[in-house]
Write a protein that holds these residues in place. Structure first.
Motif, PDB file in Angstrom:
ATOM      1  N   ASN A   1       1.131  -6.118   9.169  1.00 51.08           N
ATOM      2  CA  ASN A   1       1.691  -4.784   9.095  1.00 51.08           C
ATOM      3  C   ASN A   1       0.716  -3.898   8.026  1.00 51.08           C
ATOM      4  N   ASP A   2       0.876  -2.596   7.932  1.00 47.90           N
ATOM      5  CA  ASP A   2       0.008  -1.569   6.848  1.00 47.90           C
ATOM      6  C   ASP A   2       0.478  -2.155   5.529  1.00 47.90           C
ATOM      7  N   GLN A   3       1.683  -2.511   5.220  1.00 39.22           N
ATOM      8  CA  GLN A   3       1.958  -2.678   3.750  1.00 39.22           C
ATOM      9  C   GLN A   3       1.230  -4.000   3.462  1.00 39.22           C
ATOM     10  N   LEU A   4       1.045  -5.012   4.272  1.00 40.11           N
ATOM     11  CA  LEU A   4       0.414  -6.096   3.703  1.00 40.11           C
ATOM     12  C   LEU A   4      -1.130  -5.998   3.502  1.00 40.11           C
ATOM     13  N   LEU A   5      -1.749  -5.389   4.558  1.00 40.29           N
ATOM     14  CA  LEU A   5      -2.919  -4.911   4.577  1.00 40.29           C
ATOM     15  C   LEU A   5      -3.430  -4.193   3.588  1.00 40.29           C
ATOM     16  N   MET A   6      -2.691  -3.145   3.037  1.00 39.70           N
ATOM     17  CA  MET A   6      -3.013  -2.116   1.958  1.00 39.70           C
ATOM     18  C   MET A   6      -2.801  -3.126   0.708  1.00 39.70           C
ATOM     19  N   ALA A   7      -1.956  -4.050   0.755  1.00 39.68           N
ATOM     20  CA  ALA A   7      -1.726  -4.962  -0.644  1.00 39.68           C
ATOM     21  C   ALA A   7      -3.006  -5.783  -0.794  1.00 39.68           C
ATOM     22  N   TYR A   8      -3.291  -6.231   0.468  1.00 39.11           N
ATOM     23  CA  TYR A   8      -4.733  -7.203   0.691  1.00 39.11           C
ATOM     24  C   TYR A   8      -5.794  -6.436   0.072  1.00 39.11           C
ATOM     25  N   SER A   9      -6.035  -5.427   0.569  1.00 38.32           N
ATOM     26  CA  SER A   9      -7.247  -4.371   0.305  1.00 38.32           C
ATOM     27  C   SER A   9      -7.181  -4.041  -1.378  1.00 38.32           C
ATOM     28  N   ALA A  10      -5.952  -3.586  -1.888  1.00 37.42           N
ATOM     29  CA  ALA A  10      -5.794  -3.460  -3.102  1.00 37.42           C
ATOM     30  C   ALA A  10      -5.891  -4.589  -4.007  1.00 37.42           C
TER      31      ALA A  10
ATOM     32  N   GLU B   1      -8.947  -6.647  15.475  1.00 37.40           N
ATOM     33  CA  GLU B   1      -8.024  -5.529  15.395  1.00 37.40           C
ATOM     34  C   GLU B   1      -7.721  -5.482  13.939  1.00 37.40           C
ATOM     35  N   CYS B   2      -7.058  -6.386  13.336  1.00 38.14           N
ATOM     36  CA  CYS B   2      -6.662  -6.460  11.805  1.00 38.14           C
ATOM     37  C   CYS B   2      -8.012  -6.171  10.917  1.00 38.14           C
ATOM     38  N   ARG B   3      -9.181  -6.895  11.384  1.00 39.35           N
ATOM     39  CA  ARG B   3     -10.290  -6.707  10.643  1.00 39.35           C
ATOM     40  C   ARG B   3     -10.711  -5.301  10.413  1.00 39.35           C
ATOM     41  N   ALA B   4     -10.607  -4.595  11.616  1.00 36.86           N
ATOM     42  CA  ALA B   4     -10.979  -3.168  11.671  1.00 36.86           C
ATOM     43  C   ALA B   4     -10.180  -2.603  10.601  1.00 36.86           C
ATOM     44  N   ARG B   5      -8.853  -2.829  10.712  1.00 31.36           N
ATOM     45  CA  ARG B   5      -7.725  -2.017   9.995  1.00 31.36           C
ATOM     46  C   ARG B   5      -8.109  -2.352   8.621  1.00 31.36           C
ATOM     47  N   MET B   6      -8.401  -3.813   8.199  1.00 35.64           N
ATOM     48  CA  MET B   6      -8.745  -4.061   6.787  1.00 35.64           C
ATOM     49  C   MET B   6      -9.877  -3.229   6.281  1.00 35.64           C
TER      50      MET B   6
END
Lengths: 215, 217
Positions: free
Chosen positions: A9-18, A38-43
């Motif tokens: 989800n966006d929450q986990l991806l944003m926290a991973y990115s941060a 798909e999640c790679r592109a979102r990351m």
């Protein structure tokens, strides 16, 4: 690449990115992204948000002679050798290699009863990562969650009351989820599971065993 | 050495003639096509500078990137909790890493600012939190799979649009996003900072990944 239906989800991806998550969560997210474009592109999109935040940040002056010092640093060569990992046929996603080995055959399993095996991976203490081996048709102990639990299917598949999770699928479960995952009958199921709090088991016996299993 | 004078021919954005004097702020668009073009040209300029570091170990290109990005990386690290001296040290390491990894930069997937952000974030986790950060398996360029100019141009434009969209967010939400990236929000608080307009840039990167997968086969 199989069809992945359950994503980050966006929450986990944003926290991973941060970069604010515990190591065990970074590990399972990196493993899922290795299997899911798909999640790679979102990351990468969330990284772009980080880039925009960096651009908008007010500046803090560098020390005198900073550029020259950095060029001198460059002259000494890379601090850590730059790893370029060769592409091999490995049964485990690359982020797991440093933690569990390259292949399932490398994993050091411990039996936890009823045919289920696990292997706890060494990460920082703020969360726990483990590999789980569930024989085809067998159930995981019935459990709810105190915190957040992510489960990534590496091989085989499992089903719970609501859904089906195949290779590459990631299940996100919080304290509201109370479920009994069962490995499908066709193949033994191997998962990577990460928790930020100990699981609470519904029946008495696993609860007694809990301190020994560290799950 | 510090006053570089670089042409932008190799960026593929040669339609605009641009005089470049070293500081991003000093860029003058000769044919006066407005601020957006100037900003986009600046992005291509940065990509060209990384290429010059990669191909020619060009110290003047590095100096230009250093002047623009190092003070921002330092500020980012201090807002993330580093002391001034640690932030200075880590920033120098981040910029040195940029030099050593110039060959790994993929302008079809990231702008230069995004790429520097990821290097700074990883060094931050290492230096401030003393943790390792597992990264996804990299997708290396296959033979002759170097990204084409159109992909690079499009991604840099999408990045610019995203940056503008973030600036136009209500202040409260923009503040949340910034705090998320400085590590000021707990995991549950981060949910309030999501819901950003990422569809365009995501689709673009997805296409670039598909093309890359295709050439790797």
């Amino acid at each position: 690449m199989t069809q992945i239906k359950h994503h980050l989800n966006d929450q986990l991806l944003m926290a991973y990115s941060a970069g604010t998550l515990p190591e065990a969560f970074n590990l399972i997210i990196a493993a899922h992204i290795s299997m899911c474009d798909e999640c790679r592109a979102r990351m990468h999109s969330f990284d772009a948000v980080g880039g925009a935040v960096l651009e908008e940040t007010s500046e803090v002056q560098m020390s005198d002679g900073s550029l020259e010092a950095t060029l001198a640093l460059i002259g000494k060569g890379p601090k850590d050798p730059i790893k370029v990992l060769e592409k091999t046929s490995s049964s485990l996603p690359q982020p797991l290699w440093d933690y569990a080995g390259r292949d399932l055959a490398d994993v050091r399993w411990r039996s936890v009863g009823m045919g289920v095996k696990q292997s706890i991976l060494k990460t920082s203490k703020d969360a726990t990562a483990r590999l789980l081996y569930i024989p085809a048709g067998s159930a995981m102990p019935d459990h709810g969650h105190n915190g957040l639990e992510l489960t990534l299917v590496l091989q085989g598949a499992f089903e719970d009351e609501d859904d089906y999770f195949g290779a590459g699928d990631l299940e996100i479960a919080d304290q509201h989820v109370h479920h009994t995952p069962v490995a499908t009958i066709d193949q033994d199921c191997i998962c990577l599971a990460v928790t930020d709090a100990k699981l609470k088991f519904s029946s008495l016996v696993p609860r007694i065993a809990q301190p020994f299993l560290r799950i | 050495m510090l006053n570089s004078n670089v042409s932008i021919e190799e960026t593929g954005a040669s339609a605009e003639a641009v005089a470049y004097t070293g500081d991003a702020g000093d860029i003058a668009s000769v044919n006066g096509t407005g601020p957006v073009t100037v900003i986009e040209t600046t992005r291509h300029q940065w990509v060209a500078e990384i290429t010059r570091i990669r191909d020619h170990q060009d110290q003047s290109a590095f100096a230009a990137l250093f002047r623009h990005f190092a003070p921002r990386v330092k500020a980012f690290l201090m807002k993330s909790g580093a002391s001034e001296s640690l932030a200075e040290e880590v920033t120098q390491e981040v910029m040195a890493t940029l030099w050593h990894k110039a060959h790994m930069f993929d302008p079809a997937r990231a702008s230069v600012a995004t790429w520097i952000f990821t290097i700074a974030r990883n060094r931050k986790i290492d230096a401030l939190r003393k943790q390792r950060r597992p990264e996804p398996e990299d997708l290396p360029w296959g033979p002759e799979a170097e990204p084409d100019q159109e992909d690079i141009l499009a991604l840099q434009q999408d990045t610019e649009q995203l940056a503008r969209a973030l600036q136009e967010l209500p202040e409260k939400q923009r503040d949340l996003v910034e705090r998320a990236y400085f590590g000021d929000l707990s995991h549950s608080e981060i949910a309030a900072a999501t819901g950003l307009p990422l569809g365009t840039i995501k689709s673009r990167i997805r296409l670039a990944l598909e093309r890359m997968r295709h050439t790797m086969k």
